[in-house]
Design a protein around this motif. Structure first.
Motif, mmCIF file in Angstrom:
data_model
loop_
_atom_site.group_PDB
_atom_site.id
_atom_site.type_symbol
_atom_site.label_atom_id
_atom_site.label_comp_id
_atom_site.label_asym_id
_atom_site.label_seq_id
_atom_site.Cartn_x
_atom_site.Cartn_y
_atom_site.Cartn_z
ATOM 1 N N LEU A 19 -51.802 -31.986 -44.128
ATOM 2 C CA LEU A 19 -50.968 -32.927 -44.879
ATOM 3 C C LEU A 19 -50.691 -34.192 -44.070
ATOM 4 C CD1 LEU A 19 -48.432 -30.465 -46.508
ATOM 5 C CD2 LEU A 19 -50.311 -31.667 -47.621
ATOM 6 N N ALA A 20 -50.474 -34.044 -42.779
ATOM 7 C CA ALA A 20 -50.240 -35.217 -41.929
ATOM 8 C C ALA A 20 -51.480 -36.097 -41.867
ATOM 9 C CB ALA A 20 -49.829 -34.780 -40.529
ATOM 10 N N LEU A 21 -52.642 -35.491 -41.724
ATOM 11 C CA LEU A 21 -53.880 -36.268 -41.649
ATOM 12 C C LEU A 21 -54.159 -36.987 -42.966
ATOM 13 C CD1 LEU A 21 -56.145 -37.001 -39.734
ATOM 14 C CD2 LEU A 21 -57.398 -35.016 -40.548
ATOM 15 N N ILE A 22 -53.924 -36.335 -44.077
ATOM 16 C CA ILE A 22 -54.093 -36.982 -45.380
ATOM 17 C C ILE A 22 -53.136 -38.160 -45.512
ATOM 18 C CG2 ILE A 22 -53.747 -36.668 -47.864
ATOM 19 C CD1 ILE A 22 -54.852 -33.799 -47.477
ATOM 20 N N SER A 23 -51.905 -37.967 -45.099
ATOM 21 C CA SER A 23 -50.915 -39.045 -45.162
ATOM 22 C C SER A 23 -51.313 -40.218 -44.271
ATOM 23 C CB SER A 23 -49.546 -38.505 -44.752
ATOM 24 O OG SER A 23 -48.579 -39.508 -44.811
ATOM 25 N N VAL A 24 -51.810 -39.925 -43.086
ATOM 26 C CA VAL A 24 -52.258 -40.988 -42.174
ATOM 27 C C VAL A 24 -53.409 -41.764 -42.797
ATOM 28 C CG1 VAL A 24 -53.438 -41.443 -39.982
ATOM 29 C CG2 VAL A 24 -51.504 -39.879 -40.047
ATOM 30 N N LEU A 25 -54.384 -41.056 -43.326
ATOM 31 C CA LEU A 25 -55.579 -41.726 -43.853
ATOM 32 C C LEU A 25 -55.299 -42.518 -45.120
ATOM 33 C CD1 LEU A 25 -58.240 -38.956 -43.205
ATOM 34 C CD2 LEU A 25 -57.796 -41.026 -41.879
ATOM 35 N N ARG A 26 -54.310 -42.124 -45.892
ATOM 36 C CA ARG A 26 -53.976 -42.839 -47.133
ATOM 37 C C ARG A 26 -53.037 -44.009 -46.903
ATOM 38 N NH1 ARG A 26 -52.779 -39.208 -52.147
ATOM 39 N NH2 ARG A 26 -53.098 -41.248 -53.048
ATOM 40 N N GLY A 27 -52.317 -44.018 -45.784
ATOM 41 C CA GLY A 27 -51.342 -45.073 -45.516
ATOM 42 C C GLY A 27 -51.969 -46.303 -44.883
ATOM 43 N N PHE A 29 -51.395 -49.190 -41.919
ATOM 44 C CA PHE A 29 -50.701 -49.394 -40.654
ATOM 45 C C PHE A 29 -51.145 -50.719 -40.055
ATOM 46 C CE2 PHE A 29 -50.775 -44.835 -41.185
ATOM 47 C CZ PHE A 29 -49.528 -44.429 -40.743
ATOM 48 N N ASN A 30 -50.376 -51.209 -39.098
ATOM 49 C CA ASN A 30 -50.750 -52.412 -38.354
ATOM 50 C C ASN A 30 -51.799 -52.067 -37.314
ATOM 51 O OD1 ASN A 30 -49.003 -54.260 -39.589
ATOM 52 N ND2 ASN A 30 -47.311 -53.626 -38.276
ATOM 53 N N GLY A 31 -52.800 -52.906 -37.174
ATOM 54 C CA GLY A 31 -53.798 -52.765 -36.114
ATOM 55 C C GLY A 31 -54.462 -51.404 -36.074
ATOM 56 N N ASN A 32 -54.452 -50.809 -34.887
ATOM 57 C CA ASN A 32 -55.115 -49.528 -34.659
ATOM 58 C C ASN A 32 -54.181 -48.328 -34.775
ATOM 59 O OD1 ASN A 32 -57.609 -50.658 -34.197
ATOM 60 N ND2 ASN A 32 -57.195 -50.978 -32.022
ATOM 61 N N GLU A 33 -53.009 -48.517 -35.374
ATOM 62 C CA GLU A 33 -52.057 -47.409 -35.471
ATOM 63 C C GLU A 33 -52.600 -46.250 -36.302
ATOM 64 O OE1 GLU A 33 -48.203 -48.600 -36.768
ATOM 65 O OE2 GLU A 33 -47.889 -49.914 -35.058
ATOM 66 N N LEU A 51 -44.580 -35.114 -34.882
ATOM 67 C CA LEU A 51 -44.316 -36.476 -34.411
ATOM 68 C C LEU A 51 -44.632 -37.503 -35.488
ATOM 69 C CD1 LEU A 51 -45.648 -36.363 -30.741
ATOM 70 C CD2 LEU A 51 -43.284 -36.605 -31.501
ATOM 71 N N TYR A 52 -45.741 -37.320 -36.193
ATOM 72 C CA TYR A 52 -46.096 -38.271 -37.234
ATOM 73 C C TYR A 52 -45.039 -38.301 -38.331
ATOM 74 C CZ TYR A 52 -48.096 -40.346 -41.341
ATOM 75 O OH TYR A 52 -48.268 -41.120 -42.442
ATOM 76 N N PHE A 53 -44.621 -37.125 -38.812
ATOM 77 C CA PHE A 53 -43.631 -37.099 -39.881
ATOM 78 C C PHE A 53 -42.269 -37.591 -39.400
ATOM 79 C CE2 PHE A 53 -46.521 -33.939 -41.967
ATOM 80 C CZ PHE A 53 -46.833 -34.757 -43.046
ATOM 81 N N ALA A 54 -41.953 -37.424 -38.118
ATOM 82 C CA ALA A 54 -40.670 -37.870 -37.592
ATOM 83 C C ALA A 54 -40.658 -39.357 -37.240
ATOM 84 C CB ALA A 54 -40.306 -37.047 -36.358
ATOM 85 N N ILE A 55 -41.788 -39.877 -36.709
ATOM 86 C CA ILE A 55 -41.816 -41.245 -36.193
ATOM 87 C C ILE A 55 -42.789 -42.132 -36.962
ATOM 88 C CG2 ILE A 55 -42.339 -42.659 -34.183
ATOM 89 C CD1 ILE A 55 -41.689 -40.188 -32.459
ATOM 90 N N GLY A 56 -44.016 -41.678 -37.103
ATOM 91 C CA GLY A 56 -45.090 -42.533 -37.618
ATOM 92 C C GLY A 56 -44.984 -42.879 -39.081
ATOM 93 N N ARG A 57 -44.441 -41.974 -39.865
ATOM 94 C CA ARG A 57 -44.385 -42.227 -41.309
ATOM 95 C C ARG A 57 -43.503 -43.429 -41.630
ATOM 96 N NH1 ARG A 57 -43.792 -37.900 -46.084
ATOM 97 N NH2 ARG A 57 -45.002 -39.169 -47.498
ATOM 98 N N SER A 58 -42.482 -43.661 -40.833
ATOM 99 C CA SER A 58 -41.599 -44.814 -41.086
ATOM 100 C C SER A 58 -42.256 -46.131 -40.694
ATOM 101 C CB SER A 58 -40.297 -44.643 -40.315
ATOM 102 O OG SER A 58 -40.532 -44.642 -38.935
ATOM 103 N N LYS A 59 -43.353 -46.085 -39.920
ATOM 104 C CA LYS A 59 -44.046 -47.289 -39.484
ATOM 105 C C LYS A 59 -45.157 -47.719 -40.446
ATOM 106 C CE LYS A 59 -43.050 -46.610 -34.685
ATOM 107 N NZ LYS A 59 -43.029 -47.618 -33.677
ATOM 108 N N ARG A 60 -45.374 -46.936 -41.498
ATOM 109 C CA ARG A 60 -46.403 -47.292 -42.467
ATOM 110 C C ARG A 60 -46.007 -48.558 -43.217
ATOM 111 N NH1 ARG A 60 -47.987 -42.240 -46.081
ATOM 112 N NH2 ARG A 60 -46.328 -43.202 -47.246
#
Length: 62
Positions: A19-27, A29-33, A51-60
């Motif tokens: 689920l995290a990988l799907i969310s990352v690939l669909r979102g 992000f700036n640059g190489n994030e 970490l992604y769900f706690a920190i990275g998702r808010s940076k999308r």
């Protein structure tokens, strides 16, 4: 009872990174994030997903 708990933990351990990988690939992000988060989730699946769900998702961007 013990087998049920092991099954639940195993399913969470498999589904959370997926689920995290799907969310990352669909979102967006700036640059190489996006690449950075995808690599974190792939190489450290459980911790990286948390970490992604706690920190990275808010940076999308979207």
């Amino acid at each position: 009872m013990f087998q049920g708990a092991v099954l639940i933990v195993a399913l969470i351990g498999l589904l959370l990174p997926l689920l995290a990988l799907i969310s990352v690939l669909r979102g967006r992000f700036n640059g190489n994030e996006k690449l950075l988060w995808a690599l974190v989730v792939i190489f450290a699946p459980f911790i990286g997903s948390i970490l992604y769900f706690a920190i990275g998702r808010s940076k999308r961007l979207s």
